[in-house]
Design an enzyme around this catalytic site. Structure first.
Site, PDB file in Angstrom:
ATOM      1  N   THR A 126       0.811  -1.215   0.000  1.00 30.04           N
ATOM      2  CA  THR A 126       0.000   0.000   0.000  1.00 30.04           C
ATOM      3  C   THR A 126       0.851   1.275   0.000  1.00 30.04           C
ATOM      4  O   THR A 126       1.993   1.270   0.494  1.00 30.04           O
ATOM      5  CB  THR A 126      -0.885   0.003   1.270  1.00 30.04           C
ATOM      6  OG1 THR A 126      -1.421   1.312   1.467  1.00 30.04           O
ATOM      7  CG2 THR A 126      -0.117  -0.353   2.529  1.00 30.04           C
ATOM      8  N   TYR A 149      -1.691   0.363  10.658  1.00 33.76           N
ATOM      9  CA  TYR A 149      -1.964  -0.415   9.432  1.00 33.76           C
ATOM     10  C   TYR A 149      -0.746  -0.394   8.508  1.00 33.76           C
ATOM     11  O   TYR A 149      -0.274  -1.438   8.039  1.00 33.76           O
ATOM     12  CB  TYR A 149      -3.191   0.157   8.716  1.00 33.76           C
ATOM     13  CG  TYR A 149      -3.330  -0.300   7.271  1.00 33.76           C
ATOM     14  CD1 TYR A 149      -3.610  -1.633   6.969  1.00 33.76           C
ATOM     15  CD2 TYR A 149      -3.169   0.604   6.204  1.00 33.76           C
ATOM     16  CE1 TYR A 149      -3.731  -2.050   5.635  1.00 33.76           C
ATOM     17  CE2 TYR A 149      -3.288   0.189   4.885  1.00 33.76           C
ATOM     18  CZ  TYR A 149      -3.562  -1.135   4.601  1.00 33.76           C
ATOM     19  OH  TYR A 149      -3.669  -1.547   3.287  1.00 33.76           O
TER      20      TYR A 149
END
Ligand SMILES: NC(=O)c1ccc[n+]([C@@H]2O[C@H](COP(=O)([O-])OP(=O)(O)OC[C@H]3O[C@@H](n4cnc5c(N)ncnc54)[C@H](O)[C@@H]3O)[C@@H](O)[C@H]2O)c1
Length: 316
Positions: A126, A149
């Protein structure tokens, strides 16, 4: 080719399985345990077109507990998309599932791969691994995630590297930048804003709405993932997958107003901890190595998501 897709009932995973099955020589095994921010019913709906397909096998198992070795028998490629996604809920007590599903589950899968020769293991990473950056960000930028995250996904990248170095697992890392379109997760901004608009509620804007993102349409994203197939020279590479356009959240709201033909009311709320103020992908490496050329304009992609959500929430 025999291909394993983890997270197959998810937003990106279900689209990827459909794209892979367009090639009649591919057999796809999808594994998913219906975990994370999206409801069981939505995930089940994501699988609607896949389940009747003879070359698709769905396995409802958790990567943390499944007997992985038999599942990997004869598999040529793994696309590892299973994870708990999302920045907002990765703080506090919610961190534990992020650590378990994004790190431990990956480690189990990589261990199981040691006994099974693969052509490629693709890890879905990501833009959150970069943190706050000025201007376009290329793959060799310093990595400084702002959220728990992002830390779990960066740890995932590092785990992939050590398994490649020590056991020759053929890793390719793709870093996705905010993916949107039909089946986008309900916790993601476009889905949330369009749903509120359809239900004639005020649209919740976190922060001042000036934060901007490089938005990647799902059709473009899936083409980029697919393009990894049959390219052994990609092993060991990390590649940004960004979109055709960047925009601020307020610009997205005005596009939603244009598409719906209705004015929105806005409700401003606190900025989310762990979110950068902007993301911007340098995709020259993807263009060069994957012949990637994201073509979908934000307005067209958003209109497709709007149509999907209008039908999903019809009558609510
Ligand atoms: N959507 C985006 O904009 C975006 C951006 C960057 C990176 N990513 C990454 O792409 C991947 C897919 O994202 P998404 O938006 O499709 O998320 P999603 O939540 O829709 O899909 C992930 C799927 O993984 C499954 N899963 C999680 N842990 C599992 C486990 N232990 N065993 C079996 N199944 C498990 C979930 O049930 C879910 O269906 C994730 O790895 C995410 O981190 C997504």
């Amino acid at each position: 080719m025999k291909i394993l897709v983890t997270g197959a009932a998810g937003f990106i995973g279900s689209h990827l399985c459909e794209e892979l099955l367009k090639d009649k020589t591919h057999e796809v095994i999808g594994i998913d345990d219906f975990i994370g921010p999206t409801s069981f019913s939505l995930k089940f709906k994501n699988l609607e077109a896949l389940l009747p397909e003879k070359r698709f096998t769905f396995i409802k198992e958790n990567l943390l507990t499944a007997d992985l070795s038999p599942l990997l028998e004869g598999v040529d490629i793994i696309f590892h998309l299973a994870a708990i996604p999302g920045v907002r809920s990765s703080w506090g007590d919610h961190f534990h599932p992020y650590a378990a599903h994004n790190i431990q589950a990956l480690q189990r899968l990589l261990e199981a791969c040691r006994e099974h020769p693969l052509q490629t293991f693709v890890f879905a990473s990501t833009s959150s691994v970069y943190g706050e950056k000025q201007g376009k960000v290329s793959e060799n930028a310093a990595l400084s995630p702002l959220s728990p995250y992002g830390v779990t996904k960066l740890t995932g990248e590092k785990l992939c590297h050590v398994y490649q170095q020590s056991f020759g697992i053929p890793i390719v890392i793709l870093r996705f930048f905010t993916v949107y379109g039909p089946r986008q997760r309900p916790d993601m901004a476009f889905h949330r804003l369009i749903k509120q608009h359809l239900q004639q509620k005020p649209l919740t804007i976190f922060g001042n709405g000036q934060q901007s993102r490089d938005f990647t349409y799902i059709g473009d994203c899936v083409k980029a993932i697919y393009a990894v197939l049959g390219k052994p020279h990609l092993i060991g590479e990390t590649v940004n997958i960004g979109g055709a356009e960047r925009a601020s959240v307020l610009k997205v709201v005005s596009l939603i107003e244009d598409i719906s033909g209705k004015k929105a009311t806005l409700h401003f709320s606190d900025k989310i901890a762990g979110e950068p103020s902007k993301t911007w992908a340098d995709i020259s490496k993807a263009k060069q190595l994957l012949h990637y050329d994201p073509a979908t304009s934000l307005k067209d992609g958003l209109a497709n998501e709007f149509a999907y959500l209008s039908s999903l929430y019809q009558g609510e």
